[in-house]
Design a protein around this motif. Structure first.
Motif, PDB file in Angstrom:
ATOM      1  N   TRP A  76       0.837  -1.206   0.000  1.00  0.00           N
ATOM      2  CA  TRP A  76       0.000   0.000   0.000  1.00  0.00           C
ATOM      3  C   TRP A  76       0.874   1.259   0.000  1.00  0.00           C
ATOM      4  O   TRP A  76       0.667   2.170  -0.809  1.00  0.00           O
ATOM      5  CB  TRP A  76      -0.918   0.016   1.221  1.00  0.00           C
ATOM      6  CG  TRP A  76      -1.625   1.324   1.374  1.00  0.00           C
ATOM      7  CD1 TRP A  76      -2.719   1.763   0.690  1.00  0.00           C
ATOM      8  CD2 TRP A  76      -1.232   2.407   2.232  1.00  0.00           C
ATOM      9  NE1 TRP A  76      -3.047   3.041   1.075  1.00  0.00           N
ATOM     10  CE2 TRP A  76      -2.155   3.455   2.017  1.00  0.00           C
ATOM     11  CE3 TRP A  76      -0.208   2.576   3.158  1.00  0.00           C
ATOM     12  CZ2 TRP A  76      -2.063   4.663   2.701  1.00  0.00           C
ATOM     13  CZ3 TRP A  76      -0.112   3.782   3.841  1.00  0.00           C
ATOM     14  CH2 TRP A  76      -1.040   4.813   3.608  1.00  0.00           C
ATOM     15  N   PRO A 117      -6.952  -0.093   1.183  1.00  0.00           N
ATOM     16  CA  PRO A 117      -7.659   0.975   0.464  1.00  0.00           C
ATOM     17  C   PRO A 117      -8.918   1.453   1.176  1.00  0.00           C
ATOM     18  O   PRO A 117      -9.305   2.614   1.045  1.00  0.00           O
ATOM     19  CB  PRO A 117      -7.979   0.328  -0.882  1.00  0.00           C
ATOM     20  CG  PRO A 117      -6.888  -0.675  -1.080  1.00  0.00           C
ATOM     21  CD  PRO A 117      -6.638  -1.233   0.299  1.00  0.00           C
ATOM     22  N   GLU A 118      -9.548   0.578   1.957  1.00  0.00           N
ATOM     23  CA  GLU A 118     -10.775   0.955   2.665  1.00  0.00           C
ATOM     24  C   GLU A 118     -10.496   1.842   3.878  1.00  0.00           C
ATOM     25  O   GLU A 118     -11.405   2.532   4.350  1.00  0.00           O
ATOM     26  CB  GLU A 118     -11.530  -0.290   3.092  1.00  0.00           C
ATOM     27  CG  GLU A 118     -12.136  -1.067   1.937  1.00  0.00           C
ATOM     28  CD  GLU A 118     -12.823  -2.344   2.387  1.00  0.00           C
ATOM     29  OE1 GLU A 118     -14.056  -2.457   2.210  1.00  0.00           O
ATOM     30  OE2 GLU A 118     -12.131  -3.240   2.928  1.00  0.00           O
ATOM     31  N   ILE A 119      -9.283   1.826   4.397  1.00  0.00           N
ATOM     32  CA  ILE A 119      -8.971   2.656   5.563  1.00  0.00           C
ATOM     33  C   ILE A 119      -7.963   3.762   5.227  1.00  0.00           C
ATOM     34  O   ILE A 119      -7.587   4.539   6.103  1.00  0.00           O
ATOM     35  CB  ILE A 119      -8.418   1.814   6.738  1.00  0.00           C
ATOM     36  CG1 ILE A 119      -7.072   1.166   6.355  1.00  0.00           C
ATOM     37  CG2 ILE A 119      -9.429   0.764   7.171  1.00  0.00           C
ATOM     38  CD1 ILE A 119      -6.350   0.520   7.529  1.00  0.00           C
ATOM     39  N   GLU A 120      -7.555   3.863   3.952  1.00  0.00           N
ATOM     40  CA  GLU A 120      -6.458   4.759   3.637  1.00  0.00           C
ATOM     41  C   GLU A 120      -6.790   6.236   3.833  1.00  0.00           C
ATOM     42  O   GLU A 120      -5.875   7.044   3.999  1.00  0.00           O
ATOM     43  CB  GLU A 120      -5.941   4.517   2.219  1.00  0.00           C
ATOM     44  CG  GLU A 120      -6.859   4.983   1.120  1.00  0.00           C
ATOM     45  CD  GLU A 120      -6.194   4.848  -0.259  1.00  0.00           C
ATOM     46  OE1 GLU A 120      -5.077   4.306  -0.347  1.00  0.00           O
ATOM     47  OE2 GLU A 120      -6.816   5.292  -1.237  1.00  0.00           O
ATOM     48  N   ASP A 152      -8.911   0.383  12.988  1.00  0.00           N
ATOM     49  CA  ASP A 152      -8.365   0.175  11.651  1.00  0.00           C
ATOM     50  C   ASP A 152      -7.412  -1.013  11.633  1.00  0.00           C
ATOM     51  O   ASP A 152      -7.458  -1.861  10.732  1.00  0.00           O
ATOM     52  CB  ASP A 152      -7.617   1.427  11.166  1.00  0.00           C
ATOM     53  CG  ASP A 152      -8.543   2.515  10.666  1.00  0.00           C
ATOM     54  OD1 ASP A 152      -9.718   2.212  10.386  1.00  0.00           O
ATOM     55  OD2 ASP A 152      -8.088   3.669  10.555  1.00  0.00           O
ATOM     56  N   LYS A 178     -11.373  -5.527   6.638  1.00  0.00           N
ATOM     57  CA  LYS A 178     -11.186  -4.393   5.737  1.00  0.00           C
ATOM     58  C   LYS A 178      -9.828  -4.519   5.055  1.00  0.00           C
ATOM     59  O   LYS A 178      -8.934  -5.217   5.540  1.00  0.00           O
ATOM     60  CB  LYS A 178     -11.260  -3.060   6.494  1.00  0.00           C
ATOM     61  CG  LYS A 178     -12.656  -2.698   6.975  1.00  0.00           C
ATOM     62  CD  LYS A 178     -12.673  -1.299   7.580  1.00  0.00           C
ATOM     63  CE  LYS A 178     -14.076  -0.904   8.016  1.00  0.00           C
ATOM     64  NZ  LYS A 178     -14.113   0.460   8.612  1.00  0.00           N
ATOM     65  N   THR A 179      -9.696  -3.821   3.943  1.00  0.00           N
ATOM     66  CA  THR A 179      -8.422  -3.758   3.238  1.00  0.00           C
ATOM     67  C   THR A 179      -7.805  -2.384   3.445  1.00  0.00           C
ATOM     68  O   THR A 179      -8.493  -1.437   3.877  1.00  0.00           O
ATOM     69  CB  THR A 179      -8.609  -4.005   1.739  1.00  0.00           C
ATOM     70  OG1 THR A 179      -9.423  -2.946   1.199  1.00  0.00           O
ATOM     71  CG2 THR A 179      -9.288  -5.346   1.487  1.00  0.00           C
ATOM     72  N   LEU A 232      -8.102  -4.601   9.729  1.00  0.00           N
ATOM     73  CA  LEU A 232      -7.135  -5.034   8.719  1.00  0.00           C
ATOM     74  C   LEU A 232      -6.552  -6.396   9.075  1.00  0.00           C
ATOM     75  O   LEU A 232      -6.468  -7.300   8.233  1.00  0.00           O
ATOM     76  CB  LEU A 232      -6.021  -3.986   8.620  1.00  0.00           C
ATOM     77  CG  LEU A 232      -4.956  -4.202   7.549  1.00  0.00           C
ATOM     78  CD1 LEU A 232      -5.572  -4.123   6.155  1.00  0.00           C
ATOM     79  CD2 LEU A 232      -3.854  -3.153   7.695  1.00  0.00           C
TER      80      LEU A 232
END
Length: 206
Positions: free
Chosen positions: A26, A163-166, A151, A160-161, A155
């Motif tokens: 990421w 990108p979903e928490i970025e 978060d 969640k991934t 993860l």
């Protein structure tokens, strides 16, 4: 942009169940969008480093183990570093500490930034890593990425991934990369100046 910085993004964990590659991939995607740096993933797991067993740091004498020398050669290629830091028992991984210890000369006078993860965002581990970096004559940048609390657990558990928490991480990532770029340019210019002065002094003495 000409003369981009060469930055290593070191995956700082080696265990089979590690989260580090996801964090590194990421961050690599974010950093690779910048016009001022080339970012290369460097995975500790690929270097098979032994536990440090040299007679001394390579500040004082060359390392005897070829695996340590290969690691030194690799990290010596770069102008600065990003490191993923998982928090294990309030500190960094043993593999990362060992990787720091396996070199000295190659780290010096270069900036380093950290992406920590854990219940408190890897904050305690990142602080330990910063202390080690200072002793290696590095320049730890002020801002770090911390994947913390809900978060982190989302993860880690696969709910969640990244990108979903970025959205929660990008402001810190941007600031960290800005600082890394500033210090990277400044320290590289200073190292080049020192090298030129050493060459000139040697020529004058010949």
């Amino acid at each position: 942009m000409k003369d981009k910085l060469n930055i290593a993004l070191i995956i700082g964990s080696t265990r089979q169940a590690r989260l580090a590659p996801k964090v590194a991939q990421w961050l690599h995607g974010v950093a690779s969008q910048r016009p001022d740096m080339n970012v290369e993933l460097v995975d500790l797991k690929e270097f098979d480093l032994p536990l440090f067993d040299e007679k001394a740091s390579n500040l004082w004498m060359p390392s005897e183990d070829a695996r340590a020398s290969a690691w030194q050669d690799k990290i010596g290629e770069f102008d600065g570093y990003l490191v993923t830091v998982g928090e294990y028992n309030h500190s960094m991984t043993g593999a990362l500490k060992n990787a720091f210890d396996q070199a000295y000369v190659e780290w010096g006078r270069k900036p380093i930034g950290f992406a920590g993860y854990g219940g408190v965002g890897g904050a305690r581990a990142v602080e330990h890593a910063r202390n080690v970096a200072v002793e290696l004559q590095m320049v730890p940048v002020r801002t770090a990425v911390h994947i913390a609390g809900g978060d982190f657990y989302a993860l880690y558990q696969g709910a969640k991934t990244l990108p979903e928490i970025e959205a929660n991480l990008l402001p810190a990532a941007g600031a960290m990369l800005d600082e890394l770029a500033w210090w990277g340019q400044a320290t590289r210019a200073a190292r080049r100046r020192d090298a030129d002065q050493a060459i000139a002094a040697a020529a004058a003495a010949a």
